[in-house]
Design an enzyme around this catalytic site. Structure first.
Site, PDB file in Angstrom:
ATOM      1  N   GLY A  11      10.133 -16.607   6.629  1.00 55.39           N
ATOM      2  CA  GLY A  11      11.434 -16.043   6.974  1.00 55.39           C
ATOM      3  C   GLY A  11      12.359 -15.780   5.798  1.00 55.39           C
ATOM      4  CG  ASN A  13      11.599 -10.001   3.775  1.00 56.98           C
ATOM      5  OD1 ASN A  13      12.184  -9.197   3.050  1.00 56.98           O
ATOM      6  ND2 ASN A  13      10.368 -10.408   3.536  1.00 56.98           N
ATOM      7  CG  HIS A 109       3.293  -2.946   4.010  1.00 57.17           C
ATOM      8  ND1 HIS A 109       2.448  -3.729   4.765  1.00 57.17           N
ATOM      9  CD2 HIS A 109       2.574  -2.523   2.942  1.00 57.17           C
ATOM     10  CE1 HIS A 109       1.255  -3.761   4.185  1.00 57.17           C
ATOM     11  NE2 HIS A 109       1.308  -3.042   3.071  1.00 57.17           N
TER      12      HIS A 109
HETATM   13  C1  GAR Z   1       6.637 -10.464   3.387  1.00 54.77           C
HETATM   14  O1  GAR Z   1       6.109 -10.308   2.105  1.00 54.77           O
HETATM   15  C2  GAR Z   1       6.452  -9.200   4.197  1.00 54.77           C
HETATM   16  O2  GAR Z   1       6.603  -8.034   3.439  1.00 54.77           O
HETATM   17  C3  GAR Z   1       5.022  -9.362   4.656  1.00 54.77           C
HETATM   18  O3  GAR Z   1       4.931 -10.720   5.007  1.00 54.77           O
HETATM   19  C4  GAR Z   1       5.818 -11.486   4.187  1.00 54.77           C
HETATM   20  C5  GAR Z   1       6.689 -12.341   5.070  1.00 54.77           C
HETATM   21  O4  GAR Z   1       7.479 -13.214   4.305  1.00 54.77           O
HETATM   22  N1  GAR Z   1       4.731  -8.479   5.743  1.00 54.77           N
HETATM   23  C6  GAR Z   1       3.545  -7.906   5.906  1.00 54.77           C
HETATM   24  O5  GAR Z   1       2.593  -8.127   5.171  1.00 54.77           O
HETATM   25  C7  GAR Z   1       3.444  -6.931   7.072  1.00 54.77           C
HETATM   26  N2  GAR Z   1       2.227  -6.181   7.022  1.00 54.77           N
HETATM   27  P1  GAR Z   1       8.789 -13.898   4.906  1.00 54.77           P
HETATM   28  O6  GAR Z   1       8.402 -14.558   6.244  1.00 54.77           O
HETATM   29  O7  GAR Z   1       9.168 -14.922   3.887  1.00 54.77           O
HETATM   30  O8  GAR Z   1       9.846 -12.840   5.089  1.00 54.77           O
END
Ligand code: GAR
Length: 197
Positions: A11, A13, A109
């Site tokens: 989480g 982001n 992404h």
């Molecule tokens: C992030 O790097 C996001 O871009 C990626 O998962 C991670 C989640 O991190 N998403 C994907 O790969 C979608 N295909 P977070 O939970 O710390 O935000």
């Protein structure tokens, strides 16, 4: 604009969005709910700490995928968002949800689409693939969600240089810091204030 943020893991982001609303980088926006498919996601704790309604909609709680898809759509509709933000949400969005929220779902992404995207490219795997291919520049993309995987209209991208010493982990961290946590809040703010992009 009311947004629902869908998450699966750490989480960071989601945290970037919460912080950007807090410090005025994102205006005219409220997070009305957070949905996780994973009960153990640390993102749920981040939401609770910020006083945001957070629920888990897990495939494990439904008899089959169709029932889960219906449950997910119902959970989103209950929160009545203007925009759904996929922030590390590792669930394929069901077609009925894409239809119901056409041009109102965005995703972050961790690569420069169309490189290193599509089925099987998520999280660390994306960065492993970029290192394996030997590209010198990667980055992140915010895009609308359509019926495909990472095929929707691109909203915003930011490039990040790959260093010779990078591992998938160091690269993931730098792509988050230098791209994801910047362009996801920017894209939300743009949609909140200028409408569709
Ligand atoms: C992030 O790097 C996001 O871009 C990626 O998962 C991670 C989640 O991190 N998403 C994907 O790969 C979608 N295909 P977070 O939970 O710390 O935000």
């Amino acid at each position: 604009m009311n947004i629902v943020v869908c998450v699966s893991g750490g989480g960071t982001n989601l945290q970037a969005i919460i912080d950007a609303i807090g410090n005025g980088t994102i205006t005219n926006t409220e997070i009305v709910g957070v949905i996780s498919n994973n009960i153990n996601a640390y993102a749920l704790k981040r939401a609770e700490d910020a006083g945001i309604k957070a629920i888990c909609v897990s495939p494990a709680d439904y008899p089959d995928r169709e029932a889960f898809n219906d449950g997910l759509l119902e959970a989103v509709k209950d929160m009545n968002p203007d925009l759904v933000v996929l922030a590390g949400f590792l669930v394929k969005i069901p077609p009925q949800m894409v239809a119901e929220y056409r041009d109102r779902i965005i995703n972050i992404h961790p690569s420069l689409i169309p490189s290193f995207c599509g089925v099987g490219y998520y999280g660390l795997k994306v960065h492993e693939a970029a290192l394996e291919r030997g590209v010198k520049v990667t980055g992140a993309t915010v895009h609308y969600v359509d019926e495909g995987t990472d095929t929707g209209k691109i909203i915003m991208q930011k490039a990040v240089y790959i260093e010779p010493t990078d591992t998938a982990e160091t690269l993931q961290k730098r792509v988050m810091e230098q791209a994801e946590w910047i362009i996801l809040p920017q894209a939300i703010n743009m949609i909140a204030n200028k409408g569709k992009v």
